[in-house]
Design an enzyme around this catalytic site. Sequence first.
Site, PDB file in Angstrom:
ATOM      1  N   LYS A  28     -15.358   2.016   3.830  1.00 59.50           N
ATOM      2  CA  LYS A  28     -16.182   0.877   4.260  1.00 59.50           C
ATOM      3  C   LYS A  28     -15.763   0.500   5.667  1.00 59.50           C
ATOM      4  CE  LYS A  28     -16.135  -1.873   0.214  1.00 59.50           C
ATOM      5  NZ  LYS A  28     -15.817  -3.197  -0.373  1.00 59.50           N
ATOM      6  N   ASP A  33     -10.837   0.375   2.571  1.00 58.31           N
ATOM      7  CA  ASP A  33     -11.600  -0.844   2.851  1.00 58.31           C
ATOM      8  C   ASP A  33     -11.047  -1.446   4.138  1.00 58.31           C
ATOM      9  OD1 ASP A  33     -13.296  -3.033   2.404  1.00 58.31           O
ATOM     10  OD2 ASP A  33     -11.883  -4.023   1.068  1.00 58.31           O
ATOM     11  N   LYS A  65      -4.514   2.264  -9.539  1.00 55.20           N
ATOM     12  CA  LYS A  65      -5.191   2.946 -10.617  1.00 55.20           C
ATOM     13  C   LYS A  65      -6.534   3.529 -10.190  1.00 55.20           C
ATOM     14  CE  LYS A  65      -3.919  -0.890 -13.349  1.00 55.20           C
ATOM     15  NZ  LYS A  65      -4.342  -1.916 -14.306  1.00 55.20           N
ATOM     16  N   GLY A  66      -7.094   2.980  -9.143  1.00 51.91           N
ATOM     17  CA  GLY A  66      -8.500   3.257  -8.825  1.00 51.91           C
ATOM     18  C   GLY A  66      -8.875   4.702  -8.636  1.00 51.91           C
ATOM     19  N   GLU A 103      -7.300   8.572  -2.407  1.00 49.45           N
ATOM     20  CA  GLU A 103      -7.692   7.174  -2.573  1.00 49.45           C
ATOM     21  C   GLU A 103      -9.118   7.071  -3.100  1.00 49.45           C
ATOM     22  OE1 GLU A 103      -7.002   4.282  -2.862  1.00 49.45           O
ATOM     23  OE2 GLU A 103      -5.452   3.526  -1.534  1.00 49.45           O
ATOM     24  N   ASP A 104      -9.386   5.983  -3.802  1.00 47.62           N
ATOM     25  CA  ASP A 104     -10.762   5.714  -4.214  1.00 47.62           C
ATOM     26  C   ASP A 104     -11.578   5.197  -3.033  1.00 47.62           C
ATOM     27  OD1 ASP A 104      -9.288   3.347  -4.082  1.00 47.62           O
ATOM     28  OD2 ASP A 104      -9.915   2.605  -6.047  1.00 47.62           O
ATOM     29  N   ARG A 134     -13.978   0.396 -14.694  1.00 48.49           N
ATOM     30  CA  ARG A 134     -13.409   1.661 -14.200  1.00 48.49           C
ATOM     31  C   ARG A 134     -14.032   2.870 -14.899  1.00 48.49           C
ATOM     32  NH1 ARG A 134      -8.927   0.413 -10.985  1.00 48.49           N
ATOM     33  NH2 ARG A 134      -7.672  -1.353 -11.649  1.00 48.49           N
ATOM     34  N   PHE A 187     -19.188  -4.821  -2.466  1.00 48.27           N
ATOM     35  CA  PHE A 187     -18.100  -4.585  -3.413  1.00 48.27           C
ATOM     36  C   PHE A 187     -18.599  -3.663  -4.517  1.00 48.27           C
ATOM     37  CE2 PHE A 187     -15.038  -5.266  -6.742  1.00 48.27           C
ATOM     38  CZ  PHE A 187     -13.861  -5.246  -6.024  1.00 48.27           C
ATOM     39  N   VAL A 188     -17.986  -2.484  -4.609  1.00 47.64           N
ATOM     40  CA  VAL A 188     -18.476  -1.462  -5.535  1.00 47.64           C
ATOM     41  C   VAL A 188     -17.531  -1.298  -6.722  1.00 47.64           C
ATOM     42  CG1 VAL A 188     -19.844  -0.178  -3.849  1.00 47.64           C
ATOM     43  CG2 VAL A 188     -17.409   0.347  -4.097  1.00 47.64           C
ATOM     44  N   ASP A 233     -12.557  -0.923  -9.938  1.00 45.38           N
ATOM     45  CA  ASP A 233     -12.695  -2.056 -10.848  1.00 45.38           C
ATOM     46  C   ASP A 233     -13.111  -3.330 -10.145  1.00 45.38           C
ATOM     47  OD1 ASP A 233     -10.111  -2.411  -9.488  1.00 45.38           O
ATOM     48  OD2 ASP A 233      -9.852  -4.085 -10.873  1.00 45.38           O
TER      49      ASP A 233
HETATM   50  P1  IMP Z   1      -7.663  -1.837   1.513  1.00 44.19           P
HETATM   51  O1  IMP Z   1      -6.176  -2.005   1.552  1.00 44.19           O
HETATM   52  O2  IMP Z   1      -8.392  -3.091   1.922  1.00 44.19           O
HETATM   53  O3  IMP Z   1      -8.155  -0.616   2.287  1.00 44.19           O
HETATM   54  O4  IMP Z   1      -8.118  -1.668   0.018  1.00 44.19           O
HETATM   55  C1  IMP Z   1      -7.573  -0.735  -0.760  1.00 44.19           C
HETATM   56  C2  IMP Z   1      -7.819  -0.965  -2.222  1.00 44.19           C
HETATM   57  O5  IMP Z   1      -8.593  -2.134  -2.520  1.00 44.19           O
HETATM   58  C3  IMP Z   1      -8.639   0.176  -2.765  1.00 44.19           C
HETATM   59  O6  IMP Z   1      -7.824   1.291  -3.063  1.00 44.19           O
HETATM   60  C4  IMP Z   1      -9.250  -0.451  -3.987  1.00 44.19           C
HETATM   61  O7  IMP Z   1      -8.368  -0.383  -5.067  1.00 44.19           O
HETATM   62  C5  IMP Z   1      -9.483  -1.884  -3.589  1.00 44.19           C
HETATM   63  N1  IMP Z   1     -10.877  -2.063  -3.133  1.00 44.19           N
HETATM   64  C6  IMP Z   1     -11.327  -2.186  -1.873  1.00 44.19           C
HETATM   65  N2  IMP Z   1     -12.669  -2.322  -1.833  1.00 44.19           N
HETATM   66  C7  IMP Z   1     -13.072  -2.263  -3.121  1.00 44.19           C
HETATM   67  C8  IMP Z   1     -14.380  -2.331  -3.745  1.00 44.19           C
HETATM   68  O8  IMP Z   1     -15.447  -2.439  -3.121  1.00 44.19           O
HETATM   69  N3  IMP Z   1     -14.381  -2.226  -5.087  1.00 44.19           N
HETATM   70  C9  IMP Z   1     -13.239  -2.095  -5.833  1.00 44.19           C
HETATM   71  N4  IMP Z   1     -12.012  -2.017  -5.292  1.00 44.19           N
HETATM   72  C10 IMP Z   1     -11.936  -2.107  -3.946  1.00 44.19           C
HETATM   73 MG    MG Z   2      -7.054   1.781  -4.912  1.00 44.11          MG
END
Ligand code: IMP
Ligand code: MG
Length: 174
Positions: A129, A101, A41-42, A97-98, A163, A150-151, A157
């Site tokens: 990040k 990470d 959803k992000g 993507e939002d 959100r 963590f944002v 969210d």
């Molecule tokens: P990844 O798989 O670790 O790259 O994370 C992907 C998903 O985790 C992102 O699309 C977000 O939905 C969530 N996410 C990662 N870091 C944050 C954060 O700082 N705040 C909120 N959601 C996050």
């Molecule tokens: Mg996401």
Amino acid sequence: MSENIVTMLDQAAIAQRVAELGAQITAEYKDRPLVLIVVLKGSFVFAADLARAIDLPLRIDFLGVRSYGEGTESSGVVQITQDLSRPIEGEDVIIVEDIVDTGLTVAHLVDLLRTRQPRSVKICSLLHKPARARVHVAVDYLGFTIEDKFVIGYGLDFAERYRNLPYIGVVERA
Ligand code: IMP
Ligand code: MG
């Protein structure tokens, strides 16, 4: 528990960067049709603004993904909660993507979408990040590189809250 939200990126800074990304994508694809794949959803807020900053024959589709539980650590497990509504074979697609990470989610999505034989797959992420990367991901269109905090807000969210904040912030517990 009282929460204090500190602004990291304000509305004006986000709007300016989204306009730049839209212009860059418009220029690079020229008049070719493009499919934006919005990762729910992000990314819904970012994608709504980005789509309106792109001047191309555009199709928009949604992919529901869950990579987190209620916490703030990536499980590394990516669950598809809603698939695309149409095939992408032969199409130029950009995954929206939002935030990237650990990179696990987007790396998994690129692999998944490639099996459907699109013409090209690129990644557009509002935030990155790099401190937390667990797999290398080349983000083709990137809004902002941020430090390891963590944002929330602008679609992102914490346990499904925040959100709707119009800016990106960091929650500090008092
Ligand atoms: P990844 O798989 O670790 O790259 O994370 C992907 C998903 O985790 C992102 O699309 C977000 O939905 C969530 N996410 C990662 N870091 C944050 C954060 O700082 N705040 C909120 N959601 C996050
Ligand atoms: Mg996401």
